[in-house]
Design a protein around this motif. Structure first.
Motif, PDB file in Angstrom:
ATOM      1  N   GLN A 171      10.345   0.351   7.534  1.00 41.89           N
ATOM      2  CA  GLN A 171      11.292   0.135   6.441  1.00 41.89           C
ATOM      3  C   GLN A 171      10.817   0.882   5.202  1.00 41.89           C
ATOM      4  N   LYS A 172      11.671   1.763   4.679  1.00 42.10           N
ATOM      5  CA  LYS A 172      11.338   2.505   3.466  1.00 42.10           C
ATOM      6  C   LYS A 172      11.187   1.548   2.287  1.00 42.10           C
ATOM      7  N   ILE A 173      10.160   1.770   1.472  1.00 41.58           N
ATOM      8  CA  ILE A 173       9.963   0.966   0.263  1.00 41.58           C
ATOM      9  C   ILE A 173      10.982   1.396  -0.795  1.00 41.58           C
ATOM     10  N   ASN A 174      11.664   0.438  -1.341  1.00 42.63           N
ATOM     11  CA  ASN A 174      12.648   0.710  -2.393  1.00 42.63           C
ATOM     12  C   ASN A 174      11.943   0.747  -3.744  1.00 42.63           C
ATOM     13  N   ILE A 175      11.761   1.952  -4.274  1.00 43.77           N
ATOM     14  CA  ILE A 175      11.059   2.112  -5.546  1.00 43.77           C
ATOM     15  C   ILE A 175      11.677   3.264  -6.336  1.00 43.77           C
ATOM     16  N   LYS A 176      11.848   3.070  -7.629  1.00 45.46           N
ATOM     17  CA  LYS A 176      12.411   4.115  -8.479  1.00 45.46           C
ATOM     18  C   LYS A 176      11.450   5.298  -8.565  1.00 45.46           C
ATOM     19  N   LYS A 177      12.012   6.505  -8.597  1.00 43.23           N
ATOM     20  CA  LYS A 177      11.188   7.716  -8.660  1.00 43.23           C
ATOM     21  C   LYS A 177      10.324   7.744  -9.926  1.00 43.23           C
ATOM     22  N   THR A 178      10.878   7.268 -11.027  1.00 41.33           N
ATOM     23  CA  THR A 178      10.116   7.275 -12.281  1.00 41.33           C
ATOM     24  C   THR A 178       8.899   6.362 -12.198  1.00 41.33           C
ATOM     25  N   ILE A 179       9.062   5.243 -11.519  1.00 37.32           N
ATOM     26  CA  ILE A 179       7.949   4.301 -11.365  1.00 37.32           C
ATOM     27  C   ILE A 179       6.893   4.886 -10.426  1.00 37.32           C
ATOM     28  N   LEU A 180       7.357   5.528  -9.354  1.00 40.92           N
ATOM     29  CA  LEU A 180       6.413   6.132  -8.404  1.00 40.92           C
ATOM     30  C   LEU A 180       5.604   7.232  -9.078  1.00 40.92           C
ATOM     31  N   LYS A 181       6.257   8.037  -9.896  1.00 41.82           N
ATOM     32  CA  LYS A 181       5.545   9.091 -10.628  1.00 41.82           C
ATOM     33  C   LYS A 181       4.502   8.492 -11.569  1.00 41.82           C
ATOM     34  N   LYS A 182       4.849   7.374 -12.194  1.00 43.21           N
ATOM     35  CA  LYS A 182       3.907   6.701 -13.076  1.00 43.21           C
ATOM     36  C   LYS A 182       2.680   6.214 -12.306  1.00 43.21           C
ATOM     37  N   ILE A 183       2.931   5.594 -11.153  1.00 50.60           N
ATOM     38  CA  ILE A 183       1.832   5.078 -10.329  1.00 50.60           C
ATOM     39  C   ILE A 183       0.913   6.211  -9.889  1.00 50.60           C
ATOM     40  N   ARG A 218      -5.785 -12.999   5.511  1.00 47.55           N
ATOM     41  CA  ARG A 218      -5.809 -12.948   4.040  1.00 47.55           C
ATOM     42  C   ARG A 218      -5.397 -11.566   3.530  1.00 47.55           C
ATOM     43  N   ILE A 219      -5.806 -10.523   4.244  1.00 45.60           N
ATOM     44  CA  ILE A 219      -5.397  -9.160   3.873  1.00 45.60           C
ATOM     45  C   ILE A 219      -3.890  -8.997   4.031  1.00 45.60           C
ATOM     46  N   LYS A 220      -3.342  -9.542   5.120  1.00 37.59           N
ATOM     47  CA  LYS A 220      -1.895  -9.443   5.349  1.00 37.59           C
ATOM     48  C   LYS A 220      -1.111 -10.213   4.292  1.00 37.59           C
ATOM     49  N   ASN A 221      -1.660 -11.329   3.823  1.00 34.94           N
ATOM     50  CA  ASN A 221      -0.979 -12.134   2.805  1.00 34.94           C
ATOM     51  C   ASN A 221      -0.842 -11.412   1.469  1.00 34.94           C
ATOM     52  N   LEU A 222      -1.607 -10.324   1.282  1.00 32.78           N
ATOM     53  CA  LEU A 222      -1.532  -9.555   0.041  1.00 32.78           C
ATOM     54  C   LEU A 222      -0.422  -8.504   0.051  1.00 32.78           C
ATOM     55  N   VAL A 223       0.210  -8.283   1.214  1.00 33.84           N
ATOM     56  CA  VAL A 223       1.173  -7.190   1.354  1.00 33.84           C
ATOM     57  C   VAL A 223       2.387  -7.389   0.455  1.00 33.84           C
ATOM     58  N   ASP A 224       2.993  -8.571   0.492  1.00 40.45           N
ATOM     59  CA  ASP A 224       4.193  -8.798  -0.313  1.00 40.45           C
ATOM     60  C   ASP A 224       3.877  -8.748  -1.812  1.00 40.45           C
ATOM     61  N   GLU A 225       2.715  -9.275  -2.191  1.00 41.29           N
ATOM     62  CA  GLU A 225       2.289  -9.222  -3.589  1.00 41.29           C
ATOM     63  C   GLU A 225       2.105  -7.770  -4.027  1.00 41.29           C
ATOM     64  N   PHE A 226       1.523  -6.966  -3.147  1.00 41.20           N
ATOM     65  CA  PHE A 226       1.343  -5.549  -3.465  1.00 41.20           C
ATOM     66  C   PHE A 226       2.691  -4.850  -3.623  1.00 41.20           C
ATOM     67  N   GLU A 227       3.625  -5.134  -2.720  1.00 40.15           N
ATOM     68  CA  GLU A 227       4.941  -4.488  -2.784  1.00 40.15           C
ATOM     69  C   GLU A 227       5.626  -4.774  -4.119  1.00 40.15           C
ATOM     70  N   LYS A 228       5.553  -6.005  -4.579  1.00 40.31           N
ATOM     71  CA  LYS A 228       6.168  -6.367  -5.864  1.00 40.31           C
ATOM     72  C   LYS A 228       5.509  -5.620  -7.018  1.00 40.31           C
ATOM     73  N   ALA A 229       4.175  -5.547  -6.987  1.00 36.36           N
ATOM     74  CA  ALA A 229       3.450  -4.834  -8.044  1.00 36.36           C
ATOM     75  C   ALA A 229       3.795  -3.346  -8.031  1.00 36.36           C
ATOM     76  N   LEU A 230       3.941  -2.783  -6.834  1.00 37.83           N
ATOM     77  CA  LEU A 230       4.288  -1.366  -6.686  1.00 37.83           C
ATOM     78  C   LEU A 230       5.679  -1.093  -7.248  1.00 37.83           C
ATOM     79  N   GLN A 231       6.642  -1.930  -6.898  1.00 38.49           N
ATOM     80  CA  GLN A 231       8.020  -1.724  -7.343  1.00 38.49           C
ATOM     81  C   GLN A 231       8.160  -1.879  -8.854  1.00 38.49           C
TER      82      GLN A 231
END
Length: 327
Positions: A171-183, A218-231
């Protein structure tokens, strides 16, 4: 001549849950991306003689496919039952055994190139990844999970779920291009100057399997938290999650880190230039992916202290044909 370009991958969250001893029990979940470093594979059907010519670090011209020294090239040729009249050349932009999925990028590139050479256009990205997985994991017995083949084939920034039966969904991550460039501005790949044997590291994790499974939970439980921070483009939170992943990962096996690698990370953190980071891949060496507090100051620090590092740019495409020329 056909030339295939295949990207390296960079695991971001949930890495290791794609290993068979975990996903067969709990199912795997990870986020990973591909970036602007590549392995190139050139393929050509020899028009005059029936030789096999292989150009990697060394050059071989031979009559017997079983004598091909590069085991990935050899087994891929065997898989497609190619025994003569082919020339293959490979080169890469980064060192091998550095935790960025180079073996799988090579395998995926070879599979894609041979399919193109054979005019077999029926295989999609999922099928290419499955063929590469079969060659590496089953025929060659190379230890590892599904992440590398999937990412090399699909490309992009993806969230991948693996069922207990090994079936997977990308599944492609839904993220704005401007945010991705910032990251991207805050991400630094810093080379430890150490390479490693991932198979040894993965095998060592099975010695205390219950503990390993609990850590990967515990590592897997961090995935959704990471996705939110990334977006949201929250680089501070991303750095903290990386740091937490790295501390968990070190508990999996004593082979994952060393006093030298620990000192390397401590030096980076004590410079006060980084929020956090993690070692990429199985461990033991390769690259740290670090999140900067101030990219300009970080760049100055790394240059002043003679670190080998890369700035990365995420890419949207996986393995692809960039040249198709009749020679």
């Amino acid at each position: 001549m056909i030339i295939i370009r295949t990207p390296y991958r960079i695991p971001l969250a949930g890495g290791g849950t794609d290993l068979d001893f975990y996903y067969k029990k709990k199912g795997g979940l990870f986020i990973s991306g591909t970036f602007n470093q590549y392995i190139f594979v050139s393929l050509l059907q020899r028009p005059i003689d029936s030789k096999i010519s292989i150009q990697t670090f060394n050059t071989q011209i031979l009559d017997d496919v079983h004598k091909v020294k590069n085991k990935i090239v050899r087994e891929t040729l065997n898989y497609f039952k190619i025994k003569k009249k082919i020339q293959i050349g490979t080169f890469s932009t980064l060192p091998s055994s550095s935790g960025l999925g180079s073996s799988s990028s090579l395998t995926v590139g070879l599979v894609n190139g041979i399919l193109k050479l054979l005019n077999n256009k029926k295989k999609n990205k999922k099928e290419i990844a499955k063929i590469a997985f079969k060659i590496e994991r089953m025929r060659l017995g190379l230890k590892g999970g599904w992440q590398d083949q999937i990412m090399a084939s699909f490309g992009g920034l993806n969230k991948v779920r693996i069922k207990k039966n090994g079936q997977f969904k990308v599944q492609k991550i839904n993220i704005k291009k401007t945010i991705l460039k910032k990251i991207e501005k805050y991400f630094f790949l810093i080379y430890t100057d150490k390479t490693r044997n991932s198979s040894v590291i993965i095998n060592s994790q099975k010695k205390n399997l219950n503990n390993t499974i609990n850590i990967y939970d515990r590592i897997k439980n961090l995935v959704d938290e990471f996705e939110k921070a990334l977006q949201k483009g929250n680089s501070i939170q991303i750095g903290k999650i990386f740091n937490e992943q790295w501390n968990l990962k070190k508990k999996l096996s004593p082979n994952i880190s060393s006093s030298e690698i620990n000192k390397f990370y401590e030096k980076l953190m004590l410079s006060n230039n980084f929020v956090g980071g993690k070692l990429i891949g199985a461990g033991g060496g390769g690259f740290f992916l670090m999140v900067s507090k101030n990219p300009n100051k970080t760049m100055s620090f790394l240059n002043k202290n003679n670190f080998n590092f890369l700035k990365l740019r995420f890419t949207s495409s996986g393995t692809s044909q960039i040249v198709n020329s009749n020679v």
